[in-house]
Design an enzyme around this catalytic site. Structure first.
Site, PDB file in Angstrom:
ATOM      1  N   TYR A 117      31.791  45.007  88.677  1.00  0.00           N
ATOM      2  CA  TYR A 117      30.366  45.184  88.409  1.00  0.00           C
ATOM      3  C   TYR A 117      30.111  46.672  88.613  1.00  0.00           C
ATOM      4  CZ  TYR A 117      30.326  40.226  89.901  1.00  0.00           C
ATOM      5  OH  TYR A 117      30.594  38.888  90.072  1.00  0.00           O
ATOM      6  N   CYS A 120      28.446  47.333  92.073  1.00  0.00           N
ATOM      7  CA  CYS A 120      28.976  46.697  93.284  1.00  0.00           C
ATOM      8  C   CYS A 120      29.510  47.790  94.207  1.00  0.00           C
ATOM      9  CB  CYS A 120      30.089  45.725  92.895  1.00  0.00           C
ATOM     10  SG  CYS A 120      31.213  45.292  94.243  1.00  0.00           S
ATOM     11  N   PHE A 122      31.779  47.813  96.473  1.00  0.00           N
ATOM     12  CA  PHE A 122      33.234  47.808  96.601  1.00  0.00           C
ATOM     13  C   PHE A 122      33.905  48.280  95.316  1.00  0.00           C
ATOM     14  CE2 PHE A 122      31.550  44.526  99.493  1.00  0.00           C
ATOM     15  CZ  PHE A 122      31.913  45.120 100.689  1.00  0.00           C
ATOM     16  N   CYS A 123      33.300  47.946  94.170  1.00  0.00           N
ATOM     17  CA  CYS A 123      33.816  48.464  92.896  1.00  0.00           C
ATOM     18  C   CYS A 123      33.594  49.970  92.814  1.00  0.00           C
ATOM     19  CB  CYS A 123      33.134  47.769  91.720  1.00  0.00           C
ATOM     20  SG  CYS A 123      33.392  45.986  91.670  1.00  0.00           S
TER      21      CYS A 123
END
Length: 394
Positions: A117, A120, A122-123
């Site tokens: 995403y 996101c 973490f992305c």
């Protein structure tokens, strides 16, 4: 059974209703509710009832699947390892990349596909790492509601990084594990990616509250054959400590802030749509579903997260407090970055997490109420110029 079929039928009608909005003008939320309001009262109430029932069905079904999944995990706890998560794929999933990120300075010969995403946290961490080191990669934008782009994977979260190897395609899960593994590989390419995965076993366990979860062991550890020059044990421990702080503390201040009110929640999702290019990657009906259902759901979830993570009544203050804690560490070092003259993995982790809210009101307030901008702008300049490519294999 008859009641269940009736509910599914009503959900199907709602699905078709949303799908008819393929040609709506950009202000989807306003037009959706204005269109409903313009209908005769009986039809208006019927449509509202259908939408409400559908949302209830979706929430109930999701919760049921969650509970069933948890029970299955508990039953299979004994002997559970990472086998389901690290198995090499013989063939690449037939998913067309949303876009390609190519750096002319890339020398790693890695062939990567990032399922993500766009906003996101973490992305964003993984993209920040890849961008800083100038490592080229393909991007597959995942629908955050339907997630059909990762239907091939038993791991149902993002990011997932698919690495092409001589034996096939190696999926890597968990942002911190991905970053640690790739850092280890860049420092010493005598071991291939599939061999390095074995140093990060995924173990099933129960936490202190009795809840089952998978935990990747060693995910903050870099695997050295030999201790790098000019790196001390204290440096390694500090970097690991602040990477974990970014995951365990800082990231949990974000959602209650960007979804603080219903208006902020819609504003956040509309920014997600813009920066994630949802108009380009998803049909209009799907984008409307993501924005409207997502904004309402996350506004409610944000309230629960505030309580769960014991944030202050004014959640902005909790965000400021944690960022100021990070800034004090940098000032104590008397250097530009936590890693010294160059960013280390903790700098990249914190920057990536904060970048995920860059277009939100919460981030603007953060800049106005802390001294974050000096460090943040210095990080932005280094990442955007892929300055770390000179340090690969260093």
């Amino acid at each position: 059974m008859a009641i269940t079929l009736c509910k599914l039928s009503r959900f199907s009608r709602c699905y078709k209703y949303l799908k008819n909005y393929d040609n709506l003008i950009p202000n989807n939320r306003s037009l959706l509710f204005c269109t409903i309001a313009q209908q005769p009262k009986s039809r208006n109430l019927l449509k509202i009832g259908i939408i409400g029932a559908s949302i209830g069905i979706i929430a109930g079904t999701g919760y049921s699947f969650y509970k069933i999944s948890e029970e299955r995990k508990n039953l299979s706890l004994d002997g559970t390892t990472s086998a389901n998560f690290i198995q090499i794929l013989k063939h690449k999933p037939p998913i067309t990349p949303s876009r390609k990120v190519i750096f002319p300075v890339n020398t790693t010969e890695l062939k990567l596909t990032l399922f993500q995403y766009q906003t996101c946290p973490f992305c964003c961490k993984v993209r920040t790492f890849l961008d800083y080191y100038g490592i080229s990669y393909d991007v597959v934008e995942v629908d955050p509601v339907l997630r059909k782009e990762i239907s091939w994977s038993s791991y149902r979260k993002v990011p997932i990084l698919l690495v092409q190897t001589k034996d096939g395609y190696q999926p890597l899960n968990d942002s911190s594990m991905i970053i640690s593994l790739l850092s280890s590989y860049m420092r010493d390419q005598s071991q291939n990616v599939s061999e390095l995965v074995e140093f990060y076993p995924n173990i099933g366990m129960h936490d202190d509250k009795g809840k089952f979860k998978y935990e990747i062991m060693n995910k903050y550890f870099l695997m050295y054959n030999q201790m790098p020059k000019n790196v001390t044990l204290n440096t390694i421990v500090e970097e690991r400590k602040w990477r974990q702080w970014a995951d365990d503390v800082l990231v949990h201040t974000l959602s209650p802030n960007v979804y603080r009110t219903l208006n902020e929640s819609y504003e956040t999702f509309e920014w997600f749509s813009e920066v994630g290019q949802w108009k380009e990657y998803f049909p209009t009906w799907e984008r409307i579903l993501i924005v409207n259902v997502g904004a309402c759901a996350m506004w409610l979830i944000g309230k629960r997260l505030k309580k769960r993570h014991k944030l202050k009544e004014d959640v902005r203050q909790s965000l400021y407090d944690e960022v100021n804690k990070w800034l004090r560490e940098i000032r104590a070092n008397k250097t530009t970055f936590k890693g010294g003259e160059n960013p280390d993995l903790s700098d990249l982790a914190v920057y990536g997490i904060l970048k995920s809210i860059e277009g939100c009101t919460a981030f603007k307030d953060l800049l106005n109420n802390t001294k974050l901008s000096t460090w943040y702008n210095a990080m932005k300049e280094r990442v955007d110029s892929y300055a770390g490519h000179e340090l690969v294999n260093g």
